[in-house]
Design a protein around this motif. Sequence first.
Motif, PDB file in Angstrom:
ATOM      1  N   ASP A 289       0.834  -1.211   0.000  1.00 21.01           N
ATOM      2  CA  ASP A 289       0.000   0.000   0.000  1.00 21.01           C
ATOM      3  C   ASP A 289       0.867   1.258   0.000  1.00 21.01           C
ATOM      4  O   ASP A 289       0.563   2.246  -0.670  1.00 21.01           O
ATOM      5  N   PHE A 290       1.943   1.226   0.792  1.00 23.14           N
ATOM      6  CA  PHE A 290       2.863   2.367   0.849  1.00 23.14           C
ATOM      7  C   PHE A 290       3.467   2.635  -0.535  1.00 23.14           C
ATOM      8  O   PHE A 290       3.516   3.785  -1.002  1.00 23.14           O
ATOM      9  N   GLN A 291       3.922   1.583  -1.196  1.00 26.66           N
ATOM     10  CA  GLN A 291       4.539   1.733  -2.518  1.00 26.66           C
ATOM     11  C   GLN A 291       3.526   2.226  -3.546  1.00 26.66           C
ATOM     12  O   GLN A 291       3.830   3.089  -4.377  1.00 26.66           O
ATOM     13  N   LYS A 292       2.308   1.703  -3.484  1.00 25.54           N
ATOM     14  CA  LYS A 292       1.272   2.126  -4.434  1.00 25.54           C
ATOM     15  C   LYS A 292       0.889   3.579  -4.208  1.00 25.54           C
ATOM     16  O   LYS A 292       0.678   4.337  -5.166  1.00 25.54           O
ATOM     17  N   SER A 295       3.941   5.683  -5.539  1.00 31.10           N
ATOM     18  CA  SER A 295       4.366   5.427  -6.916  1.00 31.10           C
ATOM     19  C   SER A 295       3.254   5.612  -7.937  1.00 31.10           C
ATOM     20  O   SER A 295       3.515   5.967  -9.080  1.00 31.10           O
ATOM     21  N   GLU A 296       2.004   5.380  -7.518  1.00 34.66           N
ATOM     22  CA  GLU A 296       0.896   5.396  -8.475  1.00 34.66           C
ATOM     23  C   GLU A 296      -0.109   6.515  -8.218  1.00 34.66           C
ATOM     24  O   GLU A 296      -0.506   7.221  -9.134  1.00 34.66           O
ATOM     25  N   ILE A 300       2.211  14.754  -7.510  1.00 31.95           N
ATOM     26  CA  ILE A 300       3.316  15.669  -7.217  1.00 31.95           C
ATOM     27  C   ILE A 300       3.902  15.280  -5.859  1.00 31.95           C
ATOM     28  O   ILE A 300       3.211  15.333  -4.840  1.00 31.95           O
ATOM     29  N   LEU A 301       5.167  14.864  -5.856  1.00 28.87           N
ATOM     30  CA  LEU A 301       5.835  14.498  -4.616  1.00 28.87           C
ATOM     31  C   LEU A 301       6.762  15.629  -4.197  1.00 28.87           C
ATOM     32  O   LEU A 301       7.642  16.050  -4.952  1.00 28.87           O
ATOM     33  N   MET A 302       6.570  16.109  -2.967  1.00 25.90           N
ATOM     34  CA  MET A 302       7.366  17.209  -2.432  1.00 25.90           C
ATOM     35  C   MET A 302       7.941  16.752  -1.091  1.00 25.90           C
ATOM     36  O   MET A 302       7.189  16.421  -0.170  1.00 25.90           O
ATOM     37  N   ILE A 322      10.831   4.828  -5.864  1.00 27.54           N
ATOM     38  CA  ILE A 322       9.694   5.737  -6.023  1.00 27.54           C
ATOM     39  C   ILE A 322      10.075   6.893  -6.944  1.00 27.54           C
ATOM     40  O   ILE A 322       9.309   7.286  -7.831  1.00 27.54           O
ATOM     41  N   PHE A 323      11.260   7.444  -6.742  1.00 28.24           N
ATOM     42  CA  PHE A 323      11.760   8.523  -7.600  1.00 28.24           C
ATOM     43  C   PHE A 323      11.754   8.082  -9.057  1.00 28.24           C
ATOM     44  O   PHE A 323      11.266   8.797  -9.945  1.00 28.24           O
TER      45      PHE A 323
END
Length: 541
Positions: A289-292, A295-296, A300-302, A322-323
């Motif tokens: 769940d954390f990866q989804k 990653s999905e 926008i990842l800050m 993830i990057f």
Amino acid sequence: MSGEFPFDHFLKKGQLEKPFSSPQTPSPQVQKSNENNDIGELRELETEILGLLKDSIPKQKFNAYFENTFEIVTFEGNQIIFSCSTQFIQHIISSQYLTHLENAILATIGKKVIIDIQVRSKNASLSSNDKNIFRAQATNSPGPEKTSENVKTPVKKPGDFKFLLDLNQTTDDLTKVAESKFLSHVRSDFGNTLIDSSKTFDTFIVGNSNAIAHATALAVASDPSRQGKQCKYQCLYIHSDSGLGKTHLLHAIANKVREIYPNLVVALVTARDFTKEMVSSIQDKTMADFQKKYSEVVDILMVDDIHELRNKPATQNEFFHIFNELQNRGKQLVFTSDKLPSEIDGIPERLRTRLQWGLLIDIQRPDFETRLAILKRKSAELDLYLQEDIFQLMASNLTHSIRELEGYLIRLSAHKDLLKVEIDIEMAKEVLNLSSKPRGEKISAETITKVVANFYKIPVIDIRSKSRTKKITHSRHVAMYLVQKHLSATLAEIGNFFGGRDHTSVIHGIKKIEQEIQLSGFVKQEISNLESALSESSEVF
């Protein structure tokens, strides 16, 4: 309808003289009038309840779950029956907004009632459903041609009526369910994302020291990279000393994106919180769940203070993947740190190169004019009136960070409120332990590099980069020479500061400048000018 329904709350005095459930058989004309009145009364009740709901929950969620999808079917005795368009919306309202609904009903009719939420088909509304309670009432009542004085028509009781539901969902219903699931999923997954609504581009003071960072951040927020539309600055890395506005810009980007692109999912976390969340996922066995999530789902990842990932190999490995996934999907990445990627110890080279891949922007310490503007803006926010000479005193002495400026204003405000006095220049000096003469700044490698960068008119980041162009290389060698001369730093320390170079490169650079000083009067004069700048007041920096 029960006689307990508060018609007088919704109708003008005298509009309704008898309760709806009259024991006498109404004539067809009176029955038709009563039917229309009661539908209108329910709509008025519904409008008031929905109006209160709209004020108590977020607009986006109200539009998704209540507007044009939720209505009153009946109000009988101590029970109100509502209908909604889908089972999913029924579940969301029952599980998340039932308390809001109960409070809205209590505020409207003045008492608590039993709430029943049912599902209808899209076409089963009060106005179109032939099985509607009011139509059933009209159908079962005798018409004019069958009425006689000798025939009594039985009066229907509330329990005799049934509201039939068509649970077959249309294409539109399924589309709404999909959209509602999306909204619910997004908000539940990122409900813990704390974005400070007060940190916007409008509240960010722009000066020479941060203008480039501000313009770049605004460009990213106005047109972020996203799946299907990769933009110019897909990865932005903002670095500076602590307290100069990196985090403010990060929140400003998030607020702007939410304003312009409300459907994009913004995840703003600190590196430390990212690590804690990953550790919890491992312990709870929810890593999938954390990866989804990151990653999905995220658009926008800050990540604030990305350097906090150092010496955490498991977190670094997960972040690396993830990057890569977000980068491959064309999604926006924004990071802040108090160090350049090349200066962060305890991270693998593969992660360092990923962070260096994007646009690297630095924020320098604010100049006098910017500090003065910040002080005046912050004092207005604190409702603190100060004389101009106090602002000048503080701007001249407090040069290290914006956070320091804010802290001193808060201290003055506290003294003013507690002592019930106006702040004058002498009290400001005493409270803040300042003098009229600006305090000097301790020379550091960072200070020397900034002076050299200003002198040669090139960015600090280029001096500390791997670039080998003639102008940048000469500037770097001058900076190394001055750092070694004035700070007595070791060759290893100098090498680490200037991009992780080995000691042989540092020796080569320093010796070259020493030789040029002996051979060239021009270089000798440059060094003299730079050393004069270093000896001046902190205003130089």
